[in-house]
Write a protein that holds these residues in place. Sequence first.
Motif, PDB file in Angstrom:
ATOM      1  N   THR A 150      -6.894 -14.048 -28.643  1.00 48.41           N
ATOM      2  CA  THR A 150      -6.821 -14.505 -27.254  1.00 48.41           C
ATOM      3  C   THR A 150      -5.829 -13.720 -26.409  1.00 48.41           C
ATOM      4  O   THR A 150      -5.532 -14.115 -25.278  1.00 48.41           O
ATOM      5  CB  THR A 150      -6.453 -16.001 -27.209  1.00 48.41           C
ATOM      6  OG1 THR A 150      -5.198 -16.200 -27.884  1.00 48.41           O
ATOM      7  CG2 THR A 150      -7.520 -16.838 -27.897  1.00 48.41           C
ATOM      8  N   ARG A 151      -5.331 -12.632 -26.937  1.00 48.95           N
ATOM      9  CA  ARG A 151      -4.441 -11.807 -26.122  1.00 48.95           C
ATOM     10  C   ARG A 151      -5.247 -11.143 -25.014  1.00 48.95           C
ATOM     11  O   ARG A 151      -6.273 -10.512 -25.283  1.00 48.95           O
ATOM     12  CB  ARG A 151      -3.765 -10.744 -26.976  1.00 48.95           C
ATOM     13  CG  ARG A 151      -2.897  -9.766 -26.170  1.00 48.95           C
ATOM     14  CD  ARG A 151      -2.242  -8.737 -27.060  1.00 48.95           C
ATOM     15  NE  ARG A 151      -1.298  -9.351 -27.981  1.00 48.95           N
ATOM     16  CZ  ARG A 151      -0.594  -8.674 -28.873  1.00 48.95           C
ATOM     17  NH1 ARG A 151      -0.742  -7.359 -28.995  1.00 48.95           N
ATOM     18  NH2 ARG A 151       0.257  -9.312 -29.672  1.00 48.95           N
ATOM     19  N   PRO A 152      -4.822 -11.253 -23.751  1.00 47.89           N
ATOM     20  CA  PRO A 152      -5.592 -10.654 -22.653  1.00 47.89           C
ATOM     21  C   PRO A 152      -5.778  -9.153 -22.839  1.00 47.89           C
ATOM     22  O   PRO A 152      -4.832  -8.423 -23.146  1.00 47.89           O
ATOM     23  CB  PRO A 152      -4.741 -10.963 -21.413  1.00 47.89           C
ATOM     24  CG  PRO A 152      -3.962 -12.179 -21.787  1.00 47.89           C
ATOM     25  CD  PRO A 152      -3.661 -12.030 -23.253  1.00 47.89           C
TER      26      PRO A 152
ATOM     27  N   ILE B 290      -8.596 -15.204 -15.769  1.00 50.20           N
ATOM     28  CA  ILE B 290      -7.700 -15.579 -16.857  1.00 50.20           C
ATOM     29  C   ILE B 290      -8.518 -15.874 -18.113  1.00 50.20           C
ATOM     30  O   ILE B 290      -9.707 -16.178 -18.040  1.00 50.20           O
ATOM     31  CB  ILE B 290      -6.826 -16.794 -16.489  1.00 50.20           C
ATOM     32  CG1 ILE B 290      -7.695 -18.031 -16.222  1.00 50.20           C
ATOM     33  CG2 ILE B 290      -5.970 -16.468 -15.272  1.00 50.20           C
ATOM     34  CD1 ILE B 290      -6.895 -19.314 -15.973  1.00 50.20           C
TER      35      ILE B 290
ATOM     36  N   THR C 237      -7.922 -19.633 -22.995  1.00 48.80           N
ATOM     37  CA  THR C 237      -6.810 -20.427 -23.502  1.00 48.80           C
ATOM     38  C   THR C 237      -5.564 -20.368 -22.618  1.00 48.80           C
ATOM     39  O   THR C 237      -4.528 -20.927 -22.977  1.00 48.80           O
ATOM     40  CB  THR C 237      -6.435 -19.962 -24.925  1.00 48.80           C
ATOM     41  OG1 THR C 237      -6.168 -18.555 -24.907  1.00 48.80           O
ATOM     42  CG2 THR C 237      -7.564 -20.249 -25.906  1.00 48.80           C
ATOM     43  N   ASP C 238      -5.655 -19.698 -21.487  1.00 46.56           N
ATOM     44  CA  ASP C 238      -4.519 -19.593 -20.573  1.00 46.56           C
ATOM     45  C   ASP C 238      -4.066 -20.993 -20.147  1.00 46.56           C
ATOM     46  O   ASP C 238      -4.886 -21.852 -19.802  1.00 46.56           O
ATOM     47  CB  ASP C 238      -4.926 -18.771 -19.340  1.00 46.56           C
ATOM     48  CG  ASP C 238      -3.739 -18.344 -18.488  1.00 46.56           C
ATOM     49  OD1 ASP C 238      -2.950 -19.215 -18.064  1.00 46.56           O
ATOM     50  OD2 ASP C 238      -3.596 -17.131 -18.232  1.00 46.56           O
ATOM     51  N   GLU C 239      -2.765 -21.223 -20.170  1.00 44.52           N
ATOM     52  CA  GLU C 239      -2.235 -22.539 -19.794  1.00 44.52           C
ATOM     53  C   GLU C 239      -2.539 -22.890 -18.340  1.00 44.52           C
ATOM     54  O   GLU C 239      -2.465 -24.057 -17.949  1.00 44.52           O
ATOM     55  CB  GLU C 239      -0.728 -22.579 -20.034  1.00 44.52           C
ATOM     56  CG  GLU C 239      -0.347 -22.516 -21.515  1.00 44.52           C
ATOM     57  CD  GLU C 239       1.147 -22.612 -21.730  1.00 44.52           C
ATOM     58  OE1 GLU C 239       1.893 -22.608 -20.720  1.00 44.52           O
ATOM     59  OE2 GLU C 239       1.581 -22.694 -22.894  1.00 44.52           O
ATOM     60  N   ARG C 240      -2.904 -21.890 -17.540  1.00 43.16           N
ATOM     61  CA  ARG C 240      -3.210 -22.136 -16.131  1.00 43.16           C
ATOM     62  C   ARG C 240      -4.675 -22.484 -15.898  1.00 43.16           C
ATOM     63  O   ARG C 240      -5.114 -22.555 -14.751  1.00 43.16           O
ATOM     64  CB  ARG C 240      -2.844 -20.902 -15.304  1.00 43.16           C
ATOM     65  CG  ARG C 240      -1.372 -20.523 -15.349  1.00 43.16           C
ATOM     66  CD  ARG C 240      -1.125 -19.180 -14.678  1.00 43.16           C
ATOM     67  NE  ARG C 240      -1.810 -18.095 -15.400  1.00 43.16           N
ATOM     68  CZ  ARG C 240      -1.882 -16.844 -14.967  1.00 43.16           C
ATOM     69  NH1 ARG C 240      -1.320 -16.513 -13.816  1.00 43.16           N
ATOM     70  NH2 ARG C 240      -2.512 -15.929 -15.686  1.00 43.16           N
ATOM     71  N   ARG C 241      -5.450 -22.725 -16.946  1.00 46.33           N
ATOM     72  CA  ARG C 241      -6.883 -22.951 -16.759  1.00 46.33           C
ATOM     73  C   ARG C 241      -7.174 -24.209 -15.945  1.00 46.33           C
ATOM     74  O   ARG C 241      -8.148 -24.251 -15.194  1.00 46.33           O
ATOM     75  CB  ARG C 241      -7.590 -23.001 -18.108  1.00 46.33           C
ATOM     76  CG  ARG C 241      -7.125 -24.068 -19.071  1.00 46.33           C
ATOM     77  CD  ARG C 241      -7.767 -23.894 -20.440  1.00 46.33           C
ATOM     78  NE  ARG C 241      -7.378 -24.907 -21.415  1.00 46.33           N
ATOM     79  CZ  ARG C 241      -6.300 -24.831 -22.174  1.00 46.33           C
ATOM     80  NH1 ARG C 241      -5.487 -23.790 -22.070  1.00 46.33           N
ATOM     81  NH2 ARG C 241      -6.020 -25.792 -23.046  1.00 46.33           N
TER      82      ARG C 241
ATOM     83  N   SER D 102     -14.157 -17.781 -17.958  1.00 44.49           N
ATOM     84  CA  SER D 102     -13.088 -17.388 -18.875  1.00 44.49           C
ATOM     85  C   SER D 102     -13.639 -17.178 -20.273  1.00 44.49           C
ATOM     86  O   SER D 102     -14.462 -17.970 -20.748  1.00 44.49           O
ATOM     87  CB  SER D 102     -11.989 -18.453 -18.905  1.00 44.49           C
ATOM     88  OG  SER D 102     -11.355 -18.568 -17.649  1.00 44.49           O
TER      89      SER D 102
ATOM     90  N   ASP E 295     -10.591 -13.012 -24.303  1.00 52.39           N
ATOM     91  CA  ASP E 295      -9.558 -12.039 -23.938  1.00 52.39           C
ATOM     92  C   ASP E 295      -9.703 -11.498 -22.517  1.00 52.39           C
ATOM     93  O   ASP E 295      -9.050 -10.524 -22.163  1.00 52.39           O
ATOM     94  CB  ASP E 295      -9.551 -10.874 -24.931  1.00 52.39           C
ATOM     95  CG  ASP E 295     -10.869 -10.117 -24.954  1.00 52.39           C
ATOM     96  OD1 ASP E 295     -11.857 -10.583 -24.349  1.00 52.39           O
ATOM     97  OD2 ASP E 295     -10.927  -9.039 -25.582  1.00 52.39           O
TER      98      ASP E 295
END
Length: 458
Positions: free
Chosen positions: A258-260, A288, A291-295, A333, A336
């Motif tokens: 999940t690393r961008p 994003i 799994t980005d916390e800003r989803r 989303s 990655d």
Amino acid sequence: MNSAVDLPLGLADLSFAASGEALVRRTVLPSGVRILSEQVPGARSATLGYWVAVGSRDESDAVPASGERAAVPASFGSTHFLEHLLFKGTNTRTALDIAISFDSVGGEHNAMTAKEYTCYYAKVQDRDLPMAVEVIADMLASSLLDPTEFENERGVILEELSMAEDDPGDVANERFFSAVLGAHPLGRPIGGSPQTIRDAKRDAVWEHYRANYRPQDLVVTAAGAVDHDLLVSGVERALRGAGWDLDTAASPVARRATRPAEIVRGAAVVAVERPIEQANLLIGVPGIVATDERRVTMSVLNSILGGGMSSRLFQEIRERRGLAYSVYSFSGSYSDAGVFGLYAGCAPAKATQVAELMLGELDRLADGGVTADELRRAVGQLSGGAALALEDSDTRMSRLGRAEISMGEFADLDESLRRLHLVTVDDVKALAGDLAARPFSVSAVGSVTDDMFAALAR
């Protein structure tokens, strides 16, 4: 539930209560097959899905490097080609037999190929769930990929691609992903191109099938009127009957990293000239990851900017100026990478003006933020939409699949609403500023040219 529940790949059994008195259970078989269910009180139907975490991004004309998901070369469009072929017959059923199985009970069955997974699904009455479990397992585990059917389906898929090419919205969307994501595999069309479908070889698709449709790749989800123990025994029996070896121990395949990814824009402007009445216009940036916390903040931002009739885009471009009938924002989303975009269908002569107005609204959101009232409306819209969607077992089944394959955690309605109410006006402004600072791409189809949008690209 008071928080999200983690779904560790190494945990064999898991059970917990979810909102609305639903019961969620998960079993990981020794062979690596994962089976999840959500039993909903009072339901009389069930939706079933067989998922494989292989999508269009996993295709390659070259032998993948060690560690990549695809184990063999598979030309672009092969995953979608394979999805079609699994409906064409097995060792024990013809394509007609498969169709009759569901038609005779009033059930629905279909499949979808996405960029990161493929799902075969059905919705039936509770009494017909064992039939659906058996038939889809047979399709997935013992498909013949008959050479004659392969050639017939090649023609069907070419017609499907032709249909999409005749739809200016589809064309604009495909060009949009390619422009925003560039050479990243997520930027490719899911269905491939007419040339790659013409070039596809049955043996290569067969190897793609054998390499990626294995017990450790499979996730089965069901929601509605479902008994978990009966589901597990039915899946095991059906897969064994279809010829799969469930006695050899294996760990479920690892979830995607999940690393961008580093995204290099494919194009600033892509204009496809077509003699049609409207210009289909898309403007967007890399978004994003899933799994980005800003989803959750992204969902709120999207609602405020272009997610409904009270949104800024709708009010400014349609209601105040009458420049478009359809106008909205959206986000997608993946593991990655992601996309965030703005869409409008408008008169070609107004396309530049509409594009400027859409970008202006995003900039205004980034610079000035949102009001407390806008935030309240967005949270209300998203909360109500989430609750209403869960009246349908299809949504619940899909939520289980995404939780297992992509997220590694399950969040029920109560947890989702809790997260929504934590979003602040500052969160929305910060995310808008981040998106607005990213390089834009413009995709347009209609009586348009690149020059019309050259000044917008940045």
